[in-house]
Design a protein around this motif. Structure first.
Motif, short mmCIF file in Angstrom:
data_model
loop_
_atom_site.label_atom_id
_atom_site.label_comp_id
_atom_site.label_asym_id
_atom_site.label_seq_id
_atom_site.Cartn_x
_atom_site.Cartn_y
_atom_site.Cartn_z
N ARG A 112 24.79 0.48 -4.72
CA ARG A 112 24.92 1.96 -4.25
C ARG A 112 23.49 2.59 -4.60
N PHE A 113 23.19 2.24 -5.83
CA PHE A 113 21.81 2.68 -6.41
C PHE A 113 20.62 2.34 -5.40
N ALA A 114 20.60 1.02 -5.25
CA ALA A 114 19.46 0.76 -4.18
C ALA A 114 19.43 1.41 -2.86
N ALA A 115 20.49 1.77 -2.19
CA ALA A 115 20.59 2.57 -1.20
C ALA A 115 20.03 4.00 -1.43
N ALA A 116 20.60 4.64 -2.34
CA ALA A 116 19.99 5.62 -2.67
C ALA A 116 18.78 5.82 -2.97
N ARG A 117 18.33 5.02 -3.93
CA ARG A 117 16.66 4.94 -4.04
C ARG A 117 15.83 4.77 -2.74
N ALA A 118 16.51 4.17 -1.77
CA ALA A 118 15.62 3.94 -0.40
C ALA A 118 15.90 5.38 0.33
N GLN A 119 16.88 6.17 0.13
CA GLN A 119 17.15 7.39 0.87
C GLN A 119 16.21 8.42 0.24
N VAL A 120 15.80 8.40 -1.16
CA VAL A 120 15.10 9.45 -1.56
C VAL A 120 13.50 9.04 -1.21
N TRP A 121 13.37 7.88 -0.96
CA TRP A 121 11.81 7.57 -0.60
C TRP A 121 11.51 7.87 0.59
N THR A 122 12.36 7.36 1.54
CA THR A 122 12.28 7.65 3.00
C THR A 122 12.27 9.22 3.40
N ALA A 123 13.06 9.97 2.51
CA ALA A 123 13.19 11.66 2.66
C ALA A 123 11.74 11.99 2.14
N LEU A 124 11.17 11.51 1.14
CA LEU A 124 10.06 11.93 0.90
C LEU A 124 8.95 11.65 1.84
N LEU A 125 9.01 10.46 2.52
CA LEU A 125 8.08 10.24 3.48
C LEU A 125 8.05 11.23 4.47
N ALA A 126 9.40 11.66 5.14
CA ALA A 126 9.60 12.24 6.19
C ALA A 126 9.02 13.66 5.68
N GLY A 127 9.17 14.24 4.65
CA GLY A 127 8.82 15.53 4.01
C GLY A 127 7.21 15.47 4.09
N GLY A 128 6.74 14.59 3.57
CA GLY A 128 5.19 14.38 3.53
C GLY A 128 4.64 14.54 5.10
N TYR A 129 5.22 13.80 6.13
CA TYR A 129 4.95 13.90 7.43
C TYR A 129 5.00 15.31 7.81
N GLN A 130 6.10 15.85 7.76
CA GLN A 130 6.33 17.05 8.23
C GLN A 130 5.52 18.09 7.58
N THR A 131 5.24 17.88 6.65
CA THR A 131 4.22 18.90 6.12
C THR A 131 2.85 18.74 6.31
N ARG A 144 19.96 -6.14 -1.93
CA ARG A 144 18.94 -6.28 -1.24
C ARG A 144 19.40 -5.70 0.18
N ARG A 145 20.39 -6.07 0.68
CA ARG A 145 20.80 -5.44 2.07
C ARG A 145 21.26 -3.99 2.09
N ALA A 146 21.79 -3.52 0.93
CA ALA A 146 22.05 -2.01 0.98
C ALA A 146 20.71 -1.13 1.04
N GLU A 147 19.78 -2.01 0.33
CA GLU A 147 18.34 -1.05 0.27
C GLU A 147 17.83 -1.31 1.69
N ALA A 148 17.78 -2.40 2.06
CA ALA A 148 17.09 -2.47 3.77
C ALA A 148 17.84 -1.78 4.74
N ALA A 149 19.19 -1.44 4.54
CA ALA A 149 19.68 -0.70 5.57
C ALA A 149 19.33 0.77 5.46
N ALA A 150 19.29 1.35 4.21
CA ALA A 150 18.94 2.43 3.92
C ALA A 150 17.36 2.76 4.42
#
Length: 210
Positions: free
Chosen positions: A95-114, A200-206
């Motif tokens: 669950r933590f790995a999935a949340a970590r991936a969510q945070v990073w991809t959201a930061l990337l999206a925020g950077g792109y949008q900005t 690893r699966r949870a992180e890759a899926a996120a």
């Protein structure tokens, strides 16, 4: 069991530090969450401290600007940090790995949008400050490192090209990069499924979802 409030990250735990570059703050969030994940199995105090470092870095440096330029990404980061806190409390590595991936991809999206918003506003200097918050394609013997967006935004800041030309270059460069990264995440997901690696699966899926 970790006893701490998932909402503690809304305000930095210490006095606000001297501002640092946005991409540096994002990398602090990313690396601190990785350290928290690595410590989760056998050092809950270290995991909590690393999570707090990530939460403080986001609250102090990134939350306010992203809330203005990329509010959806900001909400995804906040939700991901809360989810990571809950995963720490339960000792749930997947669950933590999935949340970590969510945070990073959201930061990337925020950077792109900005970056996009700054270019549309004709502010090449601000776009240049945010652009390094991104992923890059892995260079191989068949591909070159992608620098098209970097050069285009630099030239806007220097007044050499107009913002519309730079915006097209940024979109082509970054969207191509993220398409490749999506394919990599899906390949990792298939491999993790085949090998039975839940974390690893949870992180890759996120990552793929992000």
């Amino acid at each position: 069991m970790i006893g701490f409030c998932a909402l503690a990250w809304i305000q930095p735990s210490k006095a606000a530090p001297t501002p640092i570059p946005y991409p540096t703050a994002a990398e602090t969030v990313r690396s601190a969450l990785l350290q928290a994940q690595l410590a989760l199995a056998d050092d809950t105090a270290a995991a909590q401290a690393a999570w707090q470092t990530a939460a403080d870095a986001y609250a102090a440096q990134l939350a306010e600007p992203l809330a203005h330029t990329a509010p959806e990404a900001d909400q995804r980061v906040r939700a991901g940090l809360d989810e990571a806190a809950a995963a720490l409390a339960q000792g749930d590595a997947a669950r933590f790995a999935a949340a970590r991936a969510q945070v990073w991809t959201a930061l990337l999206a925020g950077g792109y949008q900005t970056v996009t918003a700054m270019l549309q506003a004709g502010d090449g200097t601000a776009a240049r400050a945010w652009l390094p918050l991104r992923e890059f394609r892995h260079a191989t013997r068949f591909t070159r490192p992608n620098a098209d967006a970097t050069l285009a935004v630099r030239d806007v800041a220097l007044g050499k090209v107009d913002a519309e030309q730079a915006l097209q270059a940024v979109q082509a460069d970054l969207l191509d990069t993220y398409q490749i990264r999506l394919a990599e995440a899906l390949a990792d997901l298939r491999a993790a499924d085949a090998q039975g690696f839940a974390t690893r699966r949870a992180e890759a899926a996120a990552l793929a979802q992000g």
